[in-house]
Design a protein around this motif. Structure first.
Motif, PDB file in Angstrom:
ATOM      1  N   LEU A   1      -2.763  -2.538 -21.521  1.00  0.00           N
ATOM      2  CA  LEU A   1      -2.953  -1.095 -21.721  1.00  0.00           C
ATOM      3  C   LEU A   1      -3.147  -0.604 -20.355  1.00  0.00           C
ATOM      4  CD1 LEU A   1      -5.440  -1.669 -24.668  1.00  0.00           C
ATOM      5  CD2 LEU A   1      -3.126  -0.568 -24.622  1.00  0.00           C
ATOM      6  N   ALA A   2      -4.001  -0.777 -19.547  1.00  0.00           N
ATOM      7  CA  ALA A   2      -4.073  -0.500 -18.273  1.00  0.00           C
ATOM      8  C   ALA A   2      -2.638  -0.045 -17.571  1.00  0.00           C
ATOM      9  CB  ALA A   2      -4.575  -1.448 -17.129  1.00  0.00           C
ATOM     10  N   GLY A   3      -1.717  -1.156 -17.958  1.00  0.00           N
ATOM     11  CA  GLY A   3      -0.284  -0.901 -17.289  1.00  0.00           C
ATOM     12  C   GLY A   3       0.387   0.316 -17.889  1.00  0.00           C
ATOM     13  N   ALA A   4       0.268   0.489 -19.254  1.00  0.00           N
ATOM     14  CA  ALA A   4       0.449   1.877 -19.850  1.00  0.00           C
ATOM     15  C   ALA A   4       0.000   3.141 -19.331  1.00  0.00           C
ATOM     16  CB  ALA A   4       0.516   1.822 -21.144  1.00  0.00           C
ATOM     17  N   ALA A   5      -1.525   2.995 -19.198  1.00  0.00           N
ATOM     18  CA  ALA A   5      -2.318   4.041 -18.541  1.00  0.00           C
ATOM     19  C   ALA A   5      -1.677   4.558 -17.059  1.00  0.00           C
ATOM     20  CB  ALA A   5      -3.796   3.678 -18.550  1.00  0.00           C
ATOM     21  N   SER A   6      -1.343   3.536 -16.452  1.00  0.00           N
ATOM     22  CA  SER A   6      -1.121   3.632 -14.894  1.00  0.00           C
ATOM     23  C   SER A   6       0.095   4.695 -14.879  1.00  0.00           C
ATOM     24  CB  SER A   6      -0.900   2.358 -14.314  1.00  0.00           C
ATOM     25  OG  SER A   6       0.324   1.788 -14.382  1.00  0.00           O
ATOM     26  N   VAL A   7       0.951   4.221 -15.972  1.00  0.00           N
ATOM     27  CA  VAL A   7       2.244   5.111 -15.800  1.00  0.00           C
ATOM     28  C   VAL A   7       1.807   6.650 -16.201  1.00  0.00           C
ATOM     29  CG1 VAL A   7       4.465   5.519 -17.066  1.00  0.00           C
ATOM     30  CG2 VAL A   7       3.852   3.005 -16.329  1.00  0.00           C
ATOM     31  N   MET A   8       1.239   6.726 -17.249  1.00  0.00           N
ATOM     32  CA  MET A   8       0.603   8.030 -17.686  1.00  0.00           C
ATOM     33  C   MET A   8       0.028   8.882 -16.707  1.00  0.00           C
ATOM     34  SD  MET A   8       2.731   7.624 -20.169  1.00  0.00           S
ATOM     35  CE  MET A   8       2.569   9.559 -20.532  1.00  0.00           C
ATOM     36  N   TYR A   9      -0.814   7.926 -15.885  1.00  0.00           N
ATOM     37  CA  TYR A   9      -1.564   8.441 -14.746  1.00  0.00           C
ATOM     38  C   TYR A   9      -0.704   8.979 -13.775  1.00  0.00           C
ATOM     39  CZ  TYR A   9      -4.831   8.591 -10.469  1.00  0.00           C
ATOM     40  OH  TYR A   9      -5.729   8.944  -9.665  1.00  0.00           O
ATOM     41  N   ALA A  10       0.235   8.294 -13.376  1.00  0.00           N
ATOM     42  CA  ALA A  10       1.156   8.571 -12.353  1.00  0.00           C
ATOM     43  C   ALA A  10       2.019   9.954 -12.600  1.00  0.00           C
ATOM     44  CB  ALA A  10       1.993   7.602 -12.141  1.00  0.00           C
ATOM     45  N   LEU A  11       2.521   9.960 -13.953  1.00  0.00           N
ATOM     46  CA  LEU A  11       3.364  11.098 -14.346  1.00  0.00           C
ATOM     47  C   LEU A  11       2.386  12.166 -14.446  1.00  0.00           C
ATOM     48  CD1 LEU A  11       5.426   9.454 -17.151  1.00  0.00           C
ATOM     49  CD2 LEU A  11       6.325  10.502 -15.037  1.00  0.00           C
ATOM     50  N   TYR A  12       1.008  12.406 -14.628  1.00  0.00           N
ATOM     51  CA  TYR A  12       0.235  13.403 -15.008  1.00  0.00           C
ATOM     52  C   TYR A  12      -0.057  13.976 -13.806  1.00  0.00           C
ATOM     53  CZ  TYR A  12      -3.264  16.159 -17.317  1.00  0.00           C
ATOM     54  OH  TYR A  12      -3.917  17.240 -17.854  1.00  0.00           O
ATOM     55  N   ASN A  13      -0.347  12.988 -12.711  1.00  0.00           N
ATOM     56  CA  ASN A  13      -1.020  13.395 -11.376  1.00  0.00           C
ATOM     57  C   ASN A  13      -0.022  13.691 -10.401  1.00  0.00           C
ATOM     58  OD1 ASN A  13      -3.499  13.612 -12.304  1.00  0.00           O
ATOM     59  ND2 ASN A  13      -3.982  11.205 -12.094  1.00  0.00           N
ATOM     60  N   ASN A  14       1.267  13.119 -10.447  1.00  0.00           N
ATOM     61  CA  ASN A  14       2.284  13.029  -9.512  1.00  0.00           C
ATOM     62  C   ASN A  14       1.757  12.433  -8.075  1.00  0.00           C
ATOM     63  OD1 ASN A  14       2.880  15.880 -11.054  1.00  0.00           O
ATOM     64  ND2 ASN A  14       4.208  14.280 -11.185  1.00  0.00           N
ATOM     65  N   SER A  15       0.760  11.623  -8.289  1.00  0.00           N
ATOM     66  CA  SER A  15       0.605  10.728  -6.983  1.00  0.00           C
ATOM     67  C   SER A  15      -0.308   9.691  -7.097  1.00  0.00           C
ATOM     68  CB  SER A  15      -0.106  11.790  -5.754  1.00  0.00           C
ATOM     69  OG  SER A  15      -1.104  12.450  -6.414  1.00  0.00           O
ATOM     70  N   ILE A  16       0.016   8.658  -6.413  1.00  0.00           N
ATOM     71  CA  ILE A  16      -0.724   7.426  -6.400  1.00  0.00           C
ATOM     72  C   ILE A  16      -1.072   6.858  -5.138  1.00  0.00           C
ATOM     73  CG2 ILE A  16       0.521   6.670  -8.478  1.00  0.00           C
ATOM     74  CD1 ILE A  16       2.398   4.704  -7.046  1.00  0.00           C
ATOM     75  N   GLY A  17      -2.108   6.022  -5.130  1.00  0.00           N
ATOM     76  CA  GLY A  17      -2.524   5.333  -3.844  1.00  0.00           C
ATOM     77  C   GLY A  17      -3.102   4.284  -3.880  1.00  0.00           C
ATOM     78  N   PHE A  18      -3.382   3.444  -2.869  1.00  0.00           N
ATOM     79  CA  PHE A  18      -3.915   2.097  -3.156  1.00  0.00           C
ATOM     80  C   PHE A  18      -5.312   2.172  -3.554  1.00  0.00           C
ATOM     81  CE2 PHE A  18      -6.344   0.207   0.422  1.00  0.00           C
ATOM     82  CZ  PHE A  18      -6.540   1.566   1.220  1.00  0.00           C
ATOM     83  N   GLN A  19      -6.062   3.206  -3.424  1.00  0.00           N
ATOM     84  CA  GLN A  19      -7.413   3.343  -3.567  1.00  0.00           C
ATOM     85  C   GLN A  19      -8.035   3.860  -4.812  1.00  0.00           C
ATOM     86  OE1 GLN A  19      -7.965   5.290   0.142  1.00  0.00           O
ATOM     87  NE2 GLN A  19      -9.506   3.773   0.995  1.00  0.00           N
ATOM     88  N   MET A  20      -6.784   4.560  -5.526  1.00  0.00           N
ATOM     89  CA  MET A  20      -7.006   5.142  -7.046  1.00  0.00           C
ATOM     90  C   MET A  20      -7.792   4.089  -7.632  1.00  0.00           C
ATOM     91  SD  MET A  20      -3.282   5.585  -8.150  1.00  0.00           S
ATOM     92  CE  MET A  20      -2.929   4.828 -10.009  1.00  0.00           C
ATOM     93  N   GLY A  21      -7.699   2.884  -7.650  1.00  0.00           N
ATOM     94  CA  GLY A  21      -7.938   1.929  -8.741  1.00  0.00           C
ATOM     95  C   GLY A  21      -9.630   1.907  -8.779  1.00  0.00           C
TER      96      GLY A  21
END
Lengths: 418, 318
Positions: free
Chosen positions: B225-245
């Motif tokens: 579920l966290a994996g699925a959430a991570s894809v939606m998060y990335a699509l929603y915010n359009n940026s990711i970073g190693f500290q976002m967790g």
């Protein structure tokens, strides 16, 4: 009889301190955030520093100049770290060879190292700090800048104009772009709040309505709710007092994603490639305005143009905005070392204070009684096709202001091609 | 925009943000329900899911919206990140937590903090790989731009209130997942086994349930579920970073506690609640107070209901 005494003494010195023999050494250190996304900018600055030292052949009056590139950031923060900045300053203070400390990049970091270096009587030259309170009485907190000068003497100098000047020209520019109602955001840090407050105060003087000045959560995943608020208030320009490291890119993304297409203005903390990378060029093109307390490399003339050219030849890339300030900081230190009567900390410090009409890469300037530069040339940039494009010189004494308006962009209908 | 439209818009933003938080919160609450561990590594696991997604985006050369192609691509991303995070979570449990099953609870907690650091630094390393999508890996710590596969186009046409494709995507992914999970826990044999282990592991073992396998399955599902959430998060915010967790994990953990840790519907309610509180506070108070308001609400709820909103009523822990 008398001429023999010094020779005997120096012979004794040689015996006692064999390593300090004929090749005498002095050291310059820099403390900049080398880890994290300021790295692109600081690598360029360190290159500039190295170029200045190479230009004098690595020697001044028979002294070999050593240089150490210290990092004040930690991977955990991805940004400058107070603990590391303090330890860098203490290390430099403890090493008797060190005669100058070039840094810091962030104004908040300078607050930490300034008192340490002040006590050590070590000269500090910042190529990038713009927070006024570090040097100017009355513009910061009540105890500023006294708190940074425990010995009462001045050892801190900077070669960029401060935010009270930059924030004011930003407001002038906003008015010129046709802004009537602006919304201001800040990153709740020293630099960001400072420049945002100056911008707000200057807007009030110019008759621009300020709809709000809000501190944002710089670790938030997105700013969509804030954008809705800005949209509902009908702001015609959004200003962010903050840096790339403090999520400026995400704010730009969410503004455009939320359908707010009004001009977005940011200060020099975002004037770096990393900002375009973080925000995505399509969210910045033709609608973003960046002020900078200096001129970009391609607008420099004379010695500055020469610098940009040799940088390009040496490193194969365009220098980032602050590269020339790294170069200038090292140059003015080397110049002071040359003029210094005694080649030690106090000599360099005294010579730096007397810097008048220094002919450097950014023009001819002096240090005033607070340690600030007298240079007032600032510039405005926009982003076009994913690249920073110089728009115009800003600020009171810029001669280009009236004569050169050539890449003029139509302020609010900026869809026109270049 | 009228006042009503503004309110509606904030409601949509709050719901989208909240649903993503809820998906992550479920992982916290499931693991807590079954082994009474606050899995601090969960947020960082989530972060690695988004890094995998961006790597795949780069490998497939995806850039922008291409109709059904994008939908298919997103489904692939979700499936791969879910499998990856699920497996990784199972592995972390197998290597770090399972040997400590009989140790004092504190050892387990410290192991979780350690796992969190390992995963976070794995993200830092991953971001430094010389791939185009990571801008060549020059600045490993810098936020990475995630391509806008679902551009923010308003599905309501020209109305002032925006429901973007991404919002629709978030709803379309999270709601079925939540319903599916509820059915799994309530209806299936595995779900029954999970509830049994949550209530009393010893008794469950005596009834012939393989406790370790059930715990392993729980970690896998929570991670997926966290994996699925991570894809939606990335699509929603359009940026990711190693500290976002860290931040996402913090929000999700707060959501799990608010809803009543150990309770599934509680985690969903808590997540959506926090999303809504954030949006409303940004609009009607001021964004600098938002964190204070979220935690203020949490404290208020805990004063009157020490086990969270749904914690006390819901006897079952999963």
């Amino acid at each position: 009889m008398s001429p023999t005494i010094p020779s005997v003494l120096s012979a004794a010195c040689l015996l006692l301190f064999p390593c300090s023999g004929t090749a005498q050494e002095l050291k310059i250190v820099s403390s900049l955030p080398r880890t994290g996304n300021a790295n692109g900018q600081t690598t360029s600055m360190v290159n500039g520093i190295r170029m200045a030292i190479e230009e004098v052949g690595g020697h001044v009056d028979g002294y070999t100049i050593l240089y150490e590139d210290m990092d004040d950031a930690s991977p955990q923060r991805g940004n400058w770290d107070p603990m590391i900045e303090a330890s860098n300053a203490e290390k430099a203070a403890a090493n008797p060879l060190v005669v100058a400390y070039i840094g810091t990049f962030n104004s908040g970091a300078a607050k930490i190292s300034m008192p340490i270096l002040n006590k050590a009587g070590l000269a500090m030259v910042s190529p990038a700090n713009t927070y006024p309170g570090l040097t100017k009485p009355g513009l910061g907190e009540k105890n500023e800048p006294k708190a940074y000068r425990p010995t009462g003497t001045i050892n801190y100098f900077r070669i960029v104009p401060t935010d009270d000047l930059q924030g004011a020209v930003a407001a002038d520019w906003a008015k010129e772009l046709g802004a009537k109602k602006v919304f201001v955001l800040n990153d709740r840090e020293l630099y960001g709040v400072g420049i945002a407050n100056v911008f707000v105060a200057s807007c009030a003087k110019l008759g621009i309505k300020v709809l709000g000045n809000e501190g944002v959560d710089t670790k938030a995943p997105n700013y969509r709710s804030l954008v809705t608020k800005i949209k509902a208030l009908g702001a015609d320009l959004v200003y962010y007092g903050g840096t790339t490291q403090n999520n400026a890119g995400q704010i730009a993304k969410d503004l455009r994603g939320g359908g707010v297409r009004v001009p977005f203005m940011v200060p020099d903390g975002c004037f770096e490639e990393a900002f375009i990378e973080a925000a995505g060029a399509e969210n910045l093109n033709d609608t973003t305005y960046i002020t900078f307390g200096g001129l970009p490399a391609d607008q420099l003339t004379g010695k500055g143009a020469q610098f940009a050219k040799s940088y390009m030849e040496k490193f194969g890339t365009e220098p980032e905005a602050y590269a020339v300030y790294g170069y200038e900081a090292a140059s003015v230190v080397l110049d002071a070392l040359k003029r210094a009567k005694s080649k030690d900390r106090s000599g360099v410090l005294a010579a730096l204070k007397e810097t008048r009409d220094f002919h450097g890469a950014i023009g001819s300037w002096s240090f005033d009684e607070n340690g600030d530069t007298t240079n007032r040339t600032m510039s405005g940039q926009t982003v076009r096709d994913g690249e920073f494009v110089f728009v115009k010189a800003l600020g009171a004494e810029s001669p280009k202001d009236s004569t050169n308006s050539e890449p003029k962009i139509d302020p609010l209908n900026s869809t026109k091609g270049s | 925009m009228t006042d009503a439209e503004v309110f509606l818009q904030q409601l949509i933003t709050g719901l989208s943000n909240g649903m993503i938080i809820a998906l992550i919160a479920i992982g916290y609450t499931m693991v807590y329900g079954i082994v009474e561990l606050i899995n601090f590594a969960h947020g960082d696991l989530f972060m690695l899911g988004s890094f995998l997604a961006l790597t795949i985006v780069g490998a497939l050369g995806l850039e922008s919206w291409s109709g059904m192609g994008s939908v298919a691509a997103v489904l692939i991303l979700i499936a791969s990140s879910a499998c990856f995070c699920g497996t990784l979570n199972w592995t972390v449990d197998r290597l770090a937590y399972r040997p400590l099953r009989r140790a004092p609870k504190l050892s387990l907690l410290v192991a979780a903090i350690g796992a969190s650091f390992v995963l976070m630094n794995l993200g830092l390393f991953w971001g430094g790989l010389p791939l185009d999508v990571f801008s060549g890996g020059i600045a490993a710590a810098a936020p990475k731009d995630f391509p806008d596969l679902f551009p923010d186009l308003n599905v309501l046409g020209n109305s002032a209130v925006q429901i973007t494709r991404t919002d629709v995507g978030v709803f379309a992914v999270t709601i079925p997942l939540m319903i599916g999970l509820t059915l799994l826990v309530k209806m299936t044999k595995l779900g029954k086994a999970m509830r049994a282990v949550a209530q009393n592991p010893t008794a469950a073992a005596l009834m012939g349930i393989s406790v370790d396998r059930v715990i392993g399955a729980t970690f896998f599902i929570g991670g997926a579920l966290a994996g699925a959430a991570s894809v939606m998060y990335a699509l929603y915010n359009n940026s990711i970073g190693f500290q976002m967790g860290y931040r996402a994990g913090m929000d999700a953990f707060t959501a799990a506690v608010l809803g009543g840790i150990g309770s599934l519907p509680g985690a969903m309610l808590g997540g959506i609640g926090i999303g809504l509180i954030r949006a409303m506070s940004d609009q009607y108070v001021e964004s600098k107070w938002t964190n204070a308001i979220v935690f203020g609400v949490l404290i208020l709820v805990l004063i009157f209901r020490p086990s969270g909103i749904l914690g006390a009523k819901q006897r079952e822990k999963v």
